[in-house]
Write an enzyme that holds these catalytic residues in place. Structure first.
Site, PDB file in Angstrom:
ATOM      1  N   GLY A  14      73.462  40.764  15.536  1.00 26.59           N
ATOM      2  CA  GLY A  14      73.882  41.567  14.745  1.00 26.59           C
ATOM      3  C   GLY A  14      74.014  42.990  14.864  1.00 26.59           C
ATOM      4  O   GLY A  14      74.348  42.934  16.306  1.00 26.59           O
ATOM      5  N   HIS A  15      73.967  43.530  13.654  1.00 25.84           N
ATOM      6  CA  HIS A  15      74.806  44.877  14.167  1.00 25.84           C
ATOM      7  C   HIS A  15      74.237  46.112  14.903  1.00 25.84           C
ATOM      8  O   HIS A  15      73.215  46.339  14.700  1.00 25.84           O
ATOM      9  CB  HIS A  15      75.403  45.742  12.679  1.00 25.84           C
ATOM     10  CG  HIS A  15      74.489  45.221  11.631  1.00 25.84           C
ATOM     11  ND1 HIS A  15      73.769  46.754  11.867  1.00 25.84           N
ATOM     12  CD2 HIS A  15      73.508  44.579  10.511  1.00 25.84           C
ATOM     13  CE1 HIS A  15      72.511  46.759  10.890  1.00 25.84           C
ATOM     14  NE2 HIS A  15      72.374  45.896   9.617  1.00 25.84           N
ATOM     15  N   ASN A  16      74.498  46.951  16.106  1.00 29.80           N
ATOM     16  CA  ASN A  16      74.447  47.460  15.842  1.00 29.80           C
ATOM     17  C   ASN A  16      73.721  47.807  17.180  1.00 29.80           C
ATOM     18  O   ASN A  16      72.867  48.935  17.553  1.00 29.80           O
ATOM     19  CB  ASN A  16      73.549  48.508  15.380  1.00 29.80           C
ATOM     20  CG  ASN A  16      74.723  49.123  13.895  1.00 29.80           C
ATOM     21  OD1 ASN A  16      75.702  49.558  14.457  1.00 29.80           O
ATOM     22  ND2 ASN A  16      73.864  49.363  12.882  1.00 29.80           N
TER      23      ASN A  16
END
Length: 144
Positions: free
Chosen positions: A46-48
């Protein structure tokens, strides 16, 4: 309205990424894959997320947004991690483990929800005994 994704995906040196793996770019910060990390097929990051160096992610592992892992972390197949979780360096998540809490460095966690391996195994043995005892009581037979 969609939120603009302003971060990047940074893949450091000697990273292997398997087929059909998805790595989301960061929403605000960058998504970083540390050097020497090996990512199997069908993995979702996922993001980050910030993945440490020399991590191993077996097939069908999923990391929600903003997960951080230390160096030398291993994930068995179909392991999953909730968002905003930190996994300490040298830790391992057994296949099928569902991580919903931070994992301290060097620990092995298993089960759903994931917990330290010893606790998970103890719980599994206890549950198995309970099922066996109830089956014996219902059948009216003595244990062999």
């Amino acid at each position: 309205m969609d939120i603009p994704q302003l971060g990047r995906v940074i893949v450091q040196d000697n990273v292997t990424i398997g087929a059909n793996t998805c790595i989301d770019r960061g929403a605000w910060d960058d998504t970083v894959i540390g050097e020497g990390t090996k990512i199997d097929n069908l993995v979702m990051i996922g993001h980050n997320c910030v993945i440490g160096r020399n991590n191993l992610l077996a097939g069908h592992t999923g990391l929600s947004g903003s997960v951080t892992t230390g160096d030398n972390v291993m994930f068995g197949g179909q392991a999953g991690v909730g968002d905003h979780i930190t996994i300490g360096g040298g830790a391992s998540v057994a296949a099928g483990g569902g991580v919903l809490k931070n994992i301290p460095p060097g620990e092995v966690w298993s089960g759903y929800p994931a917990k330290p391996l010893r606790d998970s195994l103890r719980e599994t043995v206890w549950l198995s005994k309970q099922v066996r005892e109830r089956a014996i009581k219902r059948s009216g037979k003595a244990e062999e």
